[in-house]
Design an enzyme around this catalytic site. Structure first.
Site, mmCIF file in Angstrom:
data_model
loop_
_atom_site.group_PDB
_atom_site.id
_atom_site.type_symbol
_atom_site.label_atom_id
_atom_site.label_comp_id
_atom_site.label_asym_id
_atom_site.label_seq_id
_atom_site.Cartn_x
_atom_site.Cartn_y
_atom_site.Cartn_z
ATOM 1 N N ARG A 1 22.689 87.958 78.555
ATOM 2 C CA ARG A 1 21.220 87.674 77.915
ATOM 3 C C ARG A 1 20.451 87.761 79.025
ATOM 4 O O ARG A 1 20.423 86.616 79.318
ATOM 5 C CB ARG A 1 21.608 86.119 77.663
ATOM 6 N N ASP B 1 16.064 87.489 79.328
ATOM 7 C CA ASP B 1 15.550 86.366 78.868
ATOM 8 C C ASP B 1 14.251 87.018 78.340
ATOM 9 O O ASP B 1 14.167 88.202 78.483
ATOM 10 C CB ASP B 1 15.235 85.589 80.584
ATOM 11 N N ARG C 1 15.149 86.964 89.062
ATOM 12 C CA ARG C 1 13.559 87.025 89.464
ATOM 13 C C ARG C 1 13.126 86.384 90.153
ATOM 14 O O ARG C 1 11.934 85.843 91.598
ATOM 15 C CB ARG C 1 13.213 86.329 88.091
#
Lengths: 247, 247
Positions: free
Chosen positions: A52, A54, A199
């Site tokens: 998935r 973001d 990240r």
């Protein structure tokens, strides 16, 4: 008879709430794909993604699979999808595959690229796909810090989900840090990544590059297993899922 | 004492009504520059551009000049501009120049690049900067047609301004047509271009590429001096001003 299809997708994630459907919005990648395929087949369709991404994250090589009942050929399905999908989502490839293929369960590894712009001028034409740090990082320090992160570790310090109940152990095979023109690319390859992990790794490596942390401190950081001690979460717009590996 | 400065600008023209100020909007490139420079100097400022790019047209090498009274160094003015200008406009270079330098009157030539996307997949990441024709053009036919357009001609057939009273004679030195990956670049160099001229030339060359016109018909088209006989005006988003030449 349903046939399973494997797709490779590219998308500009800027205006989407990420890959996964969300209640009350049709602005998700999965939602857009399912809606076009449901329209094509007249039936409800479930698209399974390799992961998935973001909100705001891009992809050049996302992989998904879908079981469809249709008379169309692969080329016809591909054309139909690209015709009806919005201009910021493209199916790069679509092929019939074994019924047992599952894009998430069968994924062996993933490559992500995080792009920072560290040049002198503003990146007028690529600004939607890069993060511009406020300082210029020392790339050599970042590379040294990255070495501590390679291997199998508990990455709990780099996990954005505070309610994560499953294992936070992952293997990172490589982190390549390369500067080309004004662009600083951090390319991560690993068996899987926790939520926001790429990240947070990037934000932490940038903080090393800014001189706010030492490369050696990565060791304690991994041991601490506390998200509070890691760096900032680098913005979504610099991140792109490049490739998903299968057997 | 006022000092004259020469600037080189890059901008993503997508959200602007073109270079030149317009009443009732601050969304012009000239307007943005003048507003930041007025704020910097506390005085009204007039920025002179080498030409006027139309609404939606981009630039990588637009040239402008401006007379300013300021204590700031060149580097300080450059930094101030890039700090206060929006993220889709960048001053690439700024230098003090002779008082007599006039970016429009002294321009000897200009290079424009028009980019079409003719690949199979959708150009997800560059879609704001390319035009996607509905058919695939025959590039060889386009090159043949372009040869007829080289030289000094009356380009009235390719002038988008029906009220043009001045001479429509211009010299086009070269039209380079190159395909790289899925991108078809038409690079025009000439002493000057009429309103919409590059876009009408591109639309007409594309119609030759689609088989709707012959390369040889360019000769009559130039002679006819009628906009009605030329091709469509290719959309603004594919056009970029690359360079302006001076002595």
């Amino acid at each position: 008879m349903k046939q399973n299809y494997k797709m490779v997708l590219a998308y500009d994630g800027s205006r989407y709430y990420g890959w996964e459907h969300q209640p009350n919005t049709d602005l998700t990648i999965q939602g857009k794909l399912e809606s076009v395929l449901s329209q094509m087949t007249g039936k409800d369709v479930e698209v399974i993604g390799a992961g998935r991404t973001d909100a705001g994250v891009h992809a050049k090589g996302m992989v998904a699979n879908v079981h469809l009942e249709t008379d169309k050929t692969e080329a016809e399905i591909l054309e139909y999808l690209n015709h009806y999908l919005p201009e910021d989502i493209c199916v790069m490839d679509l092929r019939a595959c074994s019924d047992r293929f599952h894009s998430r369960y069968n994924a062996l590894g993933k490559t992500y690229c995080y792009t920072c712009y560290v040049g002198d001028k503003k990146p007028v034409f690529t600004r939607r796909f890069v993060y511009i740090p406020e300082q210029k990082p020392d790339v050599e320090r970042m590379r040294k810090a990255a070495e501590y992160l390679i291997g199998t570790h508990d990455f709990a310090s780099f996990c954005g989900n505070p309610k994560m109940k499953k294992s936070t152990v992952r293997r990172v095979d490589s982190i390549r840090i390369e500067q080309k023109g004004g662009y600083l690319n951090l390319t991560y390859h690993g068996t899987g990544f926790l939520q926001y992990m790429v990240r947070i790794l990037t934000g932490t490596l940038l903080e090393v590059g800014f001189g706010l942390r030492t490369p050696e401190s990565m060791e304690e950081l991994l041991e601490a297993k506390s998200r509070l001690l890691a760096g900032f979460t680098a913005p979504a717009k610099g991140l792109c899922l490049m490739e998903v590996d299968y057997e």
